[in-house]
Design an enzyme around this catalytic site. Sequence first.
Site, mmCIF file in Angstrom:
data_model
loop_
_atom_site.group_PDB
_atom_site.id
_atom_site.type_symbol
_atom_site.label_atom_id
_atom_site.label_comp_id
_atom_site.label_asym_id
_atom_site.label_seq_id
_atom_site.Cartn_x
_atom_site.Cartn_y
_atom_site.Cartn_z
ATOM 1 N N SER A 127 41.576 -30.253 -26.699
ATOM 2 C CA SER A 127 42.333 -29.052 -27.059
ATOM 3 C C SER A 127 41.547 -27.783 -26.752
ATOM 4 C CB SER A 127 42.692 -29.085 -28.546
ATOM 5 O OG SER A 127 41.515 -29.035 -29.344
ATOM 6 N N ASP B 273 36.453 -36.112 -34.430
ATOM 7 C CA ASP B 273 35.128 -35.838 -34.989
ATOM 8 C C ASP B 273 34.836 -36.656 -36.241
ATOM 9 O OD1 ASP B 273 34.432 -34.096 -32.994
ATOM 10 O OD2 ASP B 273 34.899 -32.276 -34.128
ATOM 11 N N ARG C 231 30.067 -41.579 -28.348
ATOM 12 C CA ARG C 231 29.996 -41.819 -29.788
ATOM 13 C C ARG C 231 30.495 -43.204 -30.191
ATOM 14 N NH1 ARG C 231 31.539 -35.689 -31.857
ATOM 15 N NH2 ARG C 231 29.410 -34.895 -31.684
ATOM 16 N N SER D 70 34.215 -24.738 -36.261
ATOM 17 C CA SER D 70 35.387 -24.462 -35.416
ATOM 18 C C SER D 70 35.977 -23.092 -35.721
ATOM 19 C CB SER D 70 36.443 -25.548 -35.625
ATOM 20 O OG SER D 70 35.963 -26.810 -35.217
#
Length: 430
Positions: A169, A314, A345, A21
């Site tokens: 986001s 995550d 997921r 990130s």
Amino acid sequence: MNKTVSPSSLRGTLSVIPSKSASHRAVMMAAMAEGETVLAPLQLSRDIEATLSCARALGLMGDARIAPHEIPGFVTAVIPGGQAAAPAPLRTLDCGESGSTLRFFIPLALDGRGPVRLVGHGRLMQRPLHIYERMFAPLGVRWTLSGDALTVEGALQSGEYALRGDVSSQFITGLLLALPRLPGESVICITTPLESRAYVELTRRVQRAFGVVSSWEDDGQTLRIPGNQKPVSPGRTHVESDWSHAAFYLTAGAIGKRGPVTLTGLDLGSAQGDRAIAAILRDMGADIREENGALTVYPSSLRAATVDASQVPDLVPILSVAMAAAPGESRITGAGRLRIKESDRLRAMHDALTAAGADVTELPDGLIIRGGKPLHAAVIDGCNDHRIVMSMAVASALSDGDFVISDAQATAKSAPAFWEEFTSLGGLAR
């Protein structure tokens, strides 16, 4: 590619890879900045290579110079920023499977210099983009989504932009990267509670290093962005280590029997939201200690927990593994967005753990995991998703037989050296 992973417990010391990130954001700011920026350490995962490639293709920067870093497996990138792209008939940006790359570059592609074609692979173009489409329609932006490619053409303008905070986001970060370059102040109004707020703060922290600022109003839902800001290279920028990746090894150390596992390079004051993994695992009973600037986790007896994952989506795959090890009923909530990642997921972790003998119930926005049962040999669908593959490799410590995990190559998306790391700490994979 399949990997057969045999039951094993990890032990040893690992230098945690640079944050994906933070790397995305640092590369993009360096590409836009006046002057040359040295980024180190960097790991050339597929996602970061996609961002570098797109920055070149859009004309933000020239070719980066890549050299080995002092830490094996990492590199130093010298990025010449501040290029001015000439009008072109069509610029093509290959975003790979990176949602960050795609969503960060769409606003930057609206530079009035001609059409830009953004190409995606895997499930990328199935992930939500309608927020941008609706937001930019009043500006007369041409938007054509066909198959694996999105073509946009138009000019972004400063002004007020309203969007929901419960999808991703990444849309906010995309605007934060593009709007400061425009004349006039802009305002981003977030109309629902902001999930993954830490990723927005990470963007703002990286931007500040390049002299680009924004500010929250008192409501915490409105961002003000001054215009005419020109990023300037700080010279050398350190890319912090990745808490999302550290989560796999903190969990492995806690559920294993050999331990300890020591992780070096982590910033304990990081803006990364996924540093919450240490607190979550401690609440579950994990013995995690700060020792000599490193984080060490010892084999632990975990207990059940309930986790609202809206700010840390995550972490859900690897948290599912920790919960499978913890006797009692654990719950993950607030994770509905995980259905639109590289895989669904929630479904993927439900199916993988269930195949191995765990007691898991799938919810619309989460999972119920009744942990403490030994797992058994299983064939695991990796779903071409790096986080599913890595999580189930760690889960092998709970099994009495081998896991055969498909799509093992998917780890290259974020962690190309994962299997080398795993085996260096005693993992058994072939």
